[in-house]
Write an enzyme that holds these catalytic residues in place. Structure first.
Site, PDB file in Angstrom:
ATOM      1  N   LYS A  56       0.856  -1.180   0.000  1.00  0.00           N
ATOM      2  CA  LYS A  56       0.000   0.000   0.000  1.00  0.00           C
ATOM      3  C   LYS A  56       0.892   1.230   0.000  1.00  0.00           C
ATOM      4  CE  LYS A  56      -4.570   0.723   0.397  1.00  0.00           C
ATOM      5  NZ  LYS A  56      -5.654  -0.079  -0.192  1.00  0.00           N
ATOM      6  N   GLY A  82     -18.855   7.577  -0.446  1.00  0.00           N
ATOM      7  CA  GLY A  82     -17.972   7.937  -1.543  1.00  0.00           C
ATOM      8  C   GLY A  82     -18.303   7.085  -2.752  1.00  0.00           C
TER       9      GLY A  82
END
Length: 367
Positions: free
Chosen positions: A94, A196
């Site tokens: 990540k 979102g």
């Protein structure tokens, strides 16, 4: 230049990476800085036993660099188990970029970040996450091939959010099947926290299935827009965790299930898209089990997005992507049963299944 002596209360900072609670044997942590573009980023490569570490890049206005480091360590670790339990030949990684995505993100910054990704020679493959869009991955793709989730026009799979939402929806249906005896969500009350890209598509699936949907988000304009679009209720109470709903779906940032909130949760099921929903996996997972709340492990049910971007690497068709994502339903049921049969939490069950696949592959490499 003068060096400053550390004060006694700052000695813990001598071990900023290996000493972090979130450090879990990460293979590599890369700190990226570029003065000209203002880039401050951290790439965490947790494990590459199953393949190159794939995981999205998050741009967030962190309070401080310690917070950013903690986040990238937790997120990259989560990607290892997400990719493993999804049956993908990928490791976990990540990246986080420190800054406000609305005001500080520029093409130059993204290209410079892409150059840092490229310097890892394919050990880490990036994609989009919070604060990122498909067009940003296209910009990164200008300087490195080690990126997924690029636009369809560039030969990629496009925005992974719809597939992520579908996987969460399937995981939620599996949880309903296990908890209530039926995966029919009609009439079930669901609170979606965070609307979102993923949250909105989840709201769409839920309303189309006949669920009674309530939504909340820090962006009030967004709440009213999505509420009006899908006929969802808007949460107006003081404590959303004590809301009297069947299912709580955390789809914003992680750690919403913590020491402060866990005693208030009334939902029978927790199933959402957010990463690292349990602030403390062992403690809070156990409390949920004791309270009789069924927790659908986040790194399993939100894996649709990574399945989607993985398709770019192995050339899966859209039909194959949806089939793999739909299988989250079956894997979730298997995990719930495994947890009950062994008297462990669902998180422990999912973790052990993912870890076994990694350990088996590691043992094969030793032969």
């Amino acid at each position: 230049m003068t060096a400053e002596l550390l004060k006694a209360n700052e000695l813990h900072k001598v071990d900023p990476v290996f000493g972090q609670v979130s450090f879990d044997g990460h293979e590599q942590v890369v700190f990226c800085h570029d003065k000209d573009t203002g880039l401050k980023a951290i790439i965490g490569v947790h494990n590459t036993v199953l393949g190159p570490a794939l995981g999205g890049t998050r741009m967030w206005n962190y309070t401080n660099e310690w917070e950013a480091l903690n986040d990238v360590l937790r997120l990259s670790r989560g990607m290892t188990f997400k990719n493993s339990i999804s049956g993908l030949n990928l490791g976990g990684g990540k990246a986080v970029i420190i800054g406000d995505a609305k005001t500080q993100k520029t093409p130059e910054l993204m290209r410079r970040f892409g150059q840092f990704v490229d310097s890892l020679s394919g050990k880490y493959i990036t994609a989009e996450d919070v604060g990122m869009e498909t067009k940003d991955m296209d910009t990164v793709n200008e300087v490195t091939k080690h990126v997924a989730g690029i636009s369809v026009e560039r030969g990629g799979s496009g925005n992974p959010s719809p597939v992520t939402a579908y996987g969460v929806f399937m995981g939620m249906k599996a949880a309903a099947k296990y908890k209530f005896g039926s995966d029919n969500l009609e009439g079930k009350s669901v609170l979606v926290q965070g609307i979102g890209h993923v949250g909105e598509v989840l709201v769409q699936h839920l309303t189309e299935s006949g669920a009674i949907v309530t939504i909340t988000d820090i962006n009030e304009d967004r709440v009213h827009q999505v509420g009006a679009k899908y006929g969802a209720k808007i949460f107006t109470g003081k404590d959303l965790y004590s809301a009297d709903v069947d299912i709580y779906a955390p789809c914003a940032l992680g750690a919403t299930i913590n020491d402060v909130t866990i005693d208030n949760i009334k939902a029978s099921i927790i199933a959402g898209a957010a990463n690292n929903q349990l602030a403390n996996e062992a403690i809070h997972g156990k409390i949920l089990k004791e309270k009789g709340i069924l927790y659908a492990p986040d790194f399993l049910i939100n894996a649709g997005g990574v399945i989607n971007v993985y398709s770019e690497l192995v050339k899966w068709t859209n039909a194959q992507v949806m089939e793999k994502t739909e299988n989250i339903y079956n894997t979730a049921l298997e995990i719930f049963k495994f947890a009950d049969d062994n008297n462990i939490t669902t998180h422990q069950a999912a973790f052990s299944m993912a870890q076994k696949r990694i350990d088996d592959a590691k043992n094969e490499l030793k032969k």
